[in-house]
Design a protein around this motif. Structure first.
Motif, PDB file in Angstrom:
ATOM      1  N   ARG A  22       0.232  -0.998   0.331  1.00 21.69           N
ATOM      2  CA  ARG A  22      -0.135  -0.202   0.012  1.00 21.69           C
ATOM      3  C   ARG A  22       0.747   1.140  -0.047  1.00 21.69           C
ATOM      4  O   ARG A  22       2.128   1.532   0.828  1.00 21.69           O
ATOM      5  CB  ARG A  22      -0.687   0.225   1.209  1.00 21.69           C
ATOM      6  N   ARG A  23       0.553   2.135  -0.263  1.00 19.69           N
ATOM      7  CA  ARG A  23       1.272   3.765  -0.488  1.00 19.69           C
ATOM      8  C   ARG A  23       1.064   4.552   0.711  1.00 19.69           C
ATOM      9  O   ARG A  23       0.217   5.454   0.719  1.00 19.69           O
ATOM     10  CB  ARG A  23       0.859   4.434  -1.686  1.00 19.69           C
ATOM     11  N   ALA A  24       1.482   3.649   1.873  1.00 15.17           N
ATOM     12  CA  ALA A  24       0.879   4.200   3.154  1.00 15.17           C
ATOM     13  C   ALA A  24       1.704   3.849   4.122  1.00 15.17           C
ATOM     14  O   ALA A  24       2.599   3.207   4.297  1.00 15.17           O
ATOM     15  CB  ALA A  24      -0.736   3.467   3.192  1.00 15.17           C
ATOM     16  N   ALA A  43       0.931   9.356  17.638  1.00 19.93           N
ATOM     17  CA  ALA A  43       1.139   9.006  16.099  1.00 19.93           C
ATOM     18  C   ALA A  43       0.071  10.171  15.001  1.00 19.93           C
ATOM     19  O   ALA A  43      -0.771  10.192  15.250  1.00 19.93           O
ATOM     20  CB  ALA A  43       0.242   7.930  15.841  1.00 19.93           C
ATOM     21  N   THR A  44       0.377   9.498  13.702  1.00 23.84           N
ATOM     22  CA  THR A  44       0.013   9.916  12.687  1.00 23.84           C
ATOM     23  C   THR A  44       0.315   9.087  11.007  1.00 23.84           C
ATOM     24  O   THR A  44       1.429   8.304  11.348  1.00 23.84           O
ATOM     25  CB  THR A  44       0.245  10.990  12.449  1.00 23.84           C
ATOM     26  N   LYS A  45      -0.030   9.168   9.607  1.00 23.79           N
ATOM     27  CA  LYS A  45      -0.495   8.474   9.142  1.00 23.79           C
ATOM     28  C   LYS A  45       0.122   9.582   7.661  1.00 23.79           C
ATOM     29  O   LYS A  45      -0.013  10.607   8.244  1.00 23.79           O
ATOM     30  CB  LYS A  45      -1.118   7.753   8.814  1.00 23.79           C
ATOM     31  N   SER A  46       0.846   8.861   6.825  1.00 22.47           N
ATOM     32  CA  SER A  46       0.740   9.268   5.453  1.00 22.47           C
ATOM     33  C   SER A  46       0.374   8.204   4.789  1.00 22.47           C
ATOM     34  O   SER A  46       0.450   7.721   4.851  1.00 22.47           O
ATOM     35  CB  SER A  46       1.914   9.923   5.433  1.00 22.47           C
ATOM     36  N   GLN A  47       0.049   9.122   3.644  1.00 25.57           N
ATOM     37  CA  GLN A  47      -0.577   8.195   3.042  1.00 25.57           C
ATOM     38  C   GLN A  47      -0.404   8.636   1.066  1.00 25.57           C
ATOM     39  O   GLN A  47      -0.631   8.078  -0.107  1.00 25.57           O
ATOM     40  CB  GLN A  47      -2.415   8.868   2.128  1.00 25.57           C
ATOM     41  N   ARG A  48       0.788   9.687   1.669  1.00 26.73           N
ATOM     42  CA  ARG A  48       1.761   9.932  -0.067  1.00 26.73           C
ATOM     43  C   ARG A  48       2.833   8.434  -0.081  1.00 26.73           C
ATOM     44  O   ARG A  48       3.195   8.889  -1.206  1.00 26.73           O
ATOM     45  CB  ARG A  48       2.992  11.076   0.872  1.00 26.73           C
ATOM     46  N   THR A  49       3.337   7.736   1.277  1.00 22.35           N
ATOM     47  CA  THR A  49       4.712   6.941   0.655  1.00 22.35           C
ATOM     48  C   THR A  49       4.809   5.461   0.962  1.00 22.35           C
ATOM     49  O   THR A  49       4.422   5.437   2.517  1.00 22.35           O
ATOM     50  CB  THR A  49       5.779   7.781   0.141  1.00 22.35           C
ATOM     51  N   ASN A  50       5.170   4.841   0.565  1.00 25.67           N
ATOM     52  CA  ASN A  50       5.452   3.513   1.701  1.00 25.67           C
ATOM     53  C   ASN A  50       6.978   3.572   1.473  1.00 25.67           C
ATOM     54  O   ASN A  50       7.815   2.212   2.010  1.00 25.67           O
ATOM     55  CB  ASN A  50       4.827   2.420   1.283  1.00 25.67           C
ATOM     56  N   ASP A  51       7.733   4.541   1.470  1.00 26.59           N
ATOM     57  CA  ASP A  51       9.295   4.580   1.381  1.00 26.59           C
ATOM     58  C   ASP A  51       9.977   4.682   2.627  1.00 26.59           C
ATOM     59  O   ASP A  51       9.356   5.799   3.194  1.00 26.59           O
ATOM     60  CB  ASP A  51      10.231   5.644   0.689  1.00 26.59           C
ATOM     61  N   PRO A  52      10.065   3.493   3.240  1.00 29.36           N
ATOM     62  CA  PRO A  52      11.066   3.055   4.844  1.00 29.36           C
ATOM     63  C   PRO A  52      11.828   4.086   4.791  1.00 29.36           C
ATOM     64  O   PRO A  52      11.781   4.762   6.330  1.00 29.36           O
ATOM     65  CB  PRO A  52      11.669   2.045   4.579  1.00 29.36           C
TER      66      PRO A  52
END
Length: 100
Positions: A22-24, A43-52
């Motif tokens: 997923r891109r998250a 805690a927060t989330k990002s829907q823009r990338t899943n690049d570690p």
């Protein structure tokens, strides 16, 4: 193993996580002033990338923004993202934010 911050200093531990396929990703952080006291966790989330590395940098940035909003000073940041920390240390931000 976690080590408490020096006396009079807050320690912000931050970490990023990705969701495979997923891109998250997400960021988490905890602010402590000693081994037994957690002042804040978020805690927060990002829907823009899943690049570690990007998510790890996002976690550190979110933690920095949090301490600025709170007006906290004498901060030590902790992260397991060595590549990201090395990049930050190579910039002028090192003298403002990070200690070896």
């Amino acid at each position: 193993r976690w080590f408490p911050p020096p006396h009079g200093t807050l320690k912000v531990s931050c970490d990023g996580a990705t969701s495979e396929g997923r891109r998250a990703g997400g960021a988490g952080m905890a602010v402590r002033d000693g081994p037994d006291t957690v002042l804040m966790a978020a805690a927060t989330k990002s829907q823009r990338t899943n690049d570690p590395p990007t998510i790890e940098a996002f976690a550190i940035l979110e933690a920095m923004e949090l301490v600025l909003v709170k007006g906290w000073r004498n901060i030590v940041f902790e992260s397991d993202a060595e590549v990201v920390l090395d990049e930050i240390k190579a910039t002028k931000f090192n003298s403002l934010w990070l200690r070896d």
